[in-house]
Design a protein around this motif. Structure first.
Motif, PDB file in Angstrom:
ATOM      1  N   TYR A  33     -73.762 -19.799  49.143  1.00  0.00           N
ATOM      2  CA  TYR A  33     -73.805 -19.118  48.003  1.00  0.00           C
ATOM      3  C   TYR A  33     -74.410 -20.293  46.750  1.00  0.00           C
ATOM      4  CZ  TYR A  33     -70.200 -17.452  51.102  1.00  0.00           C
ATOM      5  OH  TYR A  33     -69.761 -16.567  51.786  1.00  0.00           O
ATOM      6  N   TYR A  35     -74.169 -19.859  42.593  1.00  0.00           N
ATOM      7  CA  TYR A  35     -73.963 -19.159  41.394  1.00  0.00           C
ATOM      8  C   TYR A  35     -74.278 -19.730  40.254  1.00  0.00           C
ATOM      9  CZ  TYR A  35     -69.873 -17.618  45.222  1.00  0.00           C
ATOM     10  OH  TYR A  35     -69.336 -17.185  45.760  1.00  0.00           O
ATOM     11  N   GLN A  37     -73.159 -19.773  36.617  1.00  0.00           N
ATOM     12  CA  GLN A  37     -71.898 -19.267  35.684  1.00  0.00           C
ATOM     13  C   GLN A  37     -72.035 -19.727  33.998  1.00  0.00           C
ATOM     14  OE1 GLN A  37     -69.012 -22.938  35.884  1.00  0.00           O
ATOM     15  NE2 GLN A  37     -67.492 -22.029  34.730  1.00  0.00           N
ATOM     16  N   GLY A  42     -67.723 -15.903  34.210  1.00  0.00           N
ATOM     17  CA  GLY A  42     -66.832 -16.809  35.051  1.00  0.00           C
ATOM     18  C   GLY A  42     -68.183 -16.680  35.795  1.00  0.00           C
ATOM     19  N   LEU A  43     -68.110 -16.700  37.234  1.00  0.00           N
ATOM     20  CA  LEU A  43     -68.687 -17.298  38.292  1.00  0.00           C
ATOM     21  C   LEU A  43     -69.499 -15.421  38.996  1.00  0.00           C
ATOM     22  CD1 LEU A  43     -67.482 -19.921  38.090  1.00  0.00           C
ATOM     23  CD2 LEU A  43     -68.722 -20.167  40.438  1.00  0.00           C
ATOM     24  N   LEU A  45     -72.227 -13.972  41.617  1.00  0.00           N
ATOM     25  CA  LEU A  45     -72.837 -14.557  42.635  1.00  0.00           C
ATOM     26  C   LEU A  45     -75.208 -14.754  42.754  1.00  0.00           C
ATOM     27  CD1 LEU A  45     -73.301 -15.596  45.698  1.00  0.00           C
ATOM     28  CD2 LEU A  45     -73.312 -13.169  46.476  1.00  0.00           C
ATOM     29  N   TYR A  48     -76.975 -15.154  49.233  1.00  0.00           N
ATOM     30  CA  TYR A  48     -76.364 -16.749  50.094  1.00  0.00           C
ATOM     31  C   TYR A  48     -76.930 -16.775  50.753  1.00  0.00           C
ATOM     32  CZ  TYR A  48     -74.217 -11.649  51.924  1.00  0.00           C
ATOM     33  OH  TYR A  48     -74.440 -10.470  52.137  1.00  0.00           O
ATOM     34  N   PHE A  90     -74.164 -23.286  40.224  1.00  0.00           N
ATOM     35  CA  PHE A  90     -72.844 -24.300  41.341  1.00  0.00           C
ATOM     36  C   PHE A  90     -73.108 -23.295  42.826  1.00  0.00           C
ATOM     37  CE2 PHE A  90     -69.927 -25.635  38.828  1.00  0.00           C
ATOM     38  CZ  PHE A  90     -70.095 -25.012  38.235  1.00  0.00           C
ATOM     39  N   PHE A 106     -67.024 -26.671  46.673  1.00  0.00           N
ATOM     40  CA  PHE A 106     -68.219 -26.269  45.976  1.00  0.00           C
ATOM     41  C   PHE A 106     -68.857 -26.966  45.746  1.00  0.00           C
ATOM     42  CE2 PHE A 106     -68.259 -21.450  43.708  1.00  0.00           C
ATOM     43  CZ  PHE A 106     -67.341 -21.264  44.670  1.00  0.00           C
ATOM     44  N   GLY A 107     -70.734 -27.885  44.853  1.00  0.00           N
ATOM     45  CA  GLY A 107     -70.920 -28.532  44.468  1.00  0.00           C
ATOM     46  C   GLY A 107     -70.407 -28.565  42.646  1.00  0.00           C
TER      47      GLY A 107
END
Lengths: 115, 114
Positions: A33, A35, A37, A42-43, A45, A48, A90, A106-107
């Motif tokens: 995925y 995302y 931020q 928030g995050l 999408l 994906y 992210f 997550f990275g």
């Protein structure tokens, strides 16, 4: 975390230039995925992937494209960057299986500034 | 469409006191609920999840969360806060068959003070 590496970690570029962000994972996760931020949001999408060459749009996909030619790599491309795409990006991945109850990992993010 | 609300931008608590970070959700169908924590310049770390079963879920670092179906809530709790718990906390929801597409709340900044 969970073997997810994002590159670059920081990038500054100019409006109108193409930008590609890379996500690399070492856990053979099927699902990946992207995302963004932003404060107050928030995050969200972007896109994906549910397998090699299988991708779909998220809620904020306009201006972005993705590619997944190998299980371990998921690329996010801004074809012509705009200032509104300044954000922290992210990548996440989760284990195999179609159940939606497995957590994503997550990275550490890419901070992208478009001037 | 699914959504998550975190009504508090910031929560302040004294070290040693109990903490609660609130989350409410809206979905069609049965929810899968998650809490994540984010430290500065890092990605999100998974804390805990509710899938089914016991409404009280225990997770990492002493955190727990209580699922309340009638109030559509999933509040994060910890009996005794630590300064090191100071971070940004996100609640997220997905549903069955949704490809694990998570919808996140806007986040709550937790500040634990001595």
């Amino acid at each position: 975390d969970a073997g997810i590496t994002q590159s670059p970690r920081h990038k500054v570029t100019e409006t109108g230039t193409p930008v590609t962000l890379r996500c690399h994972q070492t856990e053979n996760h099927r699902y990946m995925y992207w995302y963004r931020q932003d404060p107050g949001h928030g995050l969200r999408l972007i896109h994906y992937s549910y397998g090699v060459k299988d991708t779909d749009k998220g809620e904020v996909s306009d201006g972005y494209s993705v590619s997944r030619s190998k299980t371990e790599d998921f690329l996010l491309t801004l074809e012509s960057a705009t200032s509104s795409q300044t954000s922290v990006y992210f990548c996440a991945a989760r284990g195999s299986g179609s159940n939606s109850n497995q957590p994503q990992h997550f990275g550490d993010g890419t901070r992208l500034s478009i001037l | 469409a699914q959504s998550v609300a975190q009504p508090e931008d910031q929560v302040n608590v004294a070290e040693g006191n109990p903490l609660t970070v609130k989350c409410t959700y809206s979905v069609s169908g049965n929810p899968y609920l998650f809490w994540y924590v984010q430290y500065p310049n890092r990605g999100l770390q998974f804390l805990l999840k509710y899938i089914t079963g016991d409404n009280l879920v225990k997770g990492s670092y002493g955190f727990e969360a209580e699922f309340n179906k009638s109030q559509t809530s999933f509040h994060l709790k910890k009996p005794s806060a630590l300064v090191s718990d100071s971070a940004l906390y996100f609640c997220a929801v997905s549903v069955t068959g949704g490809g694990n597409k998570l919808t996140f709340g806007t986040g709550t900044q937790l500040k634990v003070e001595l």
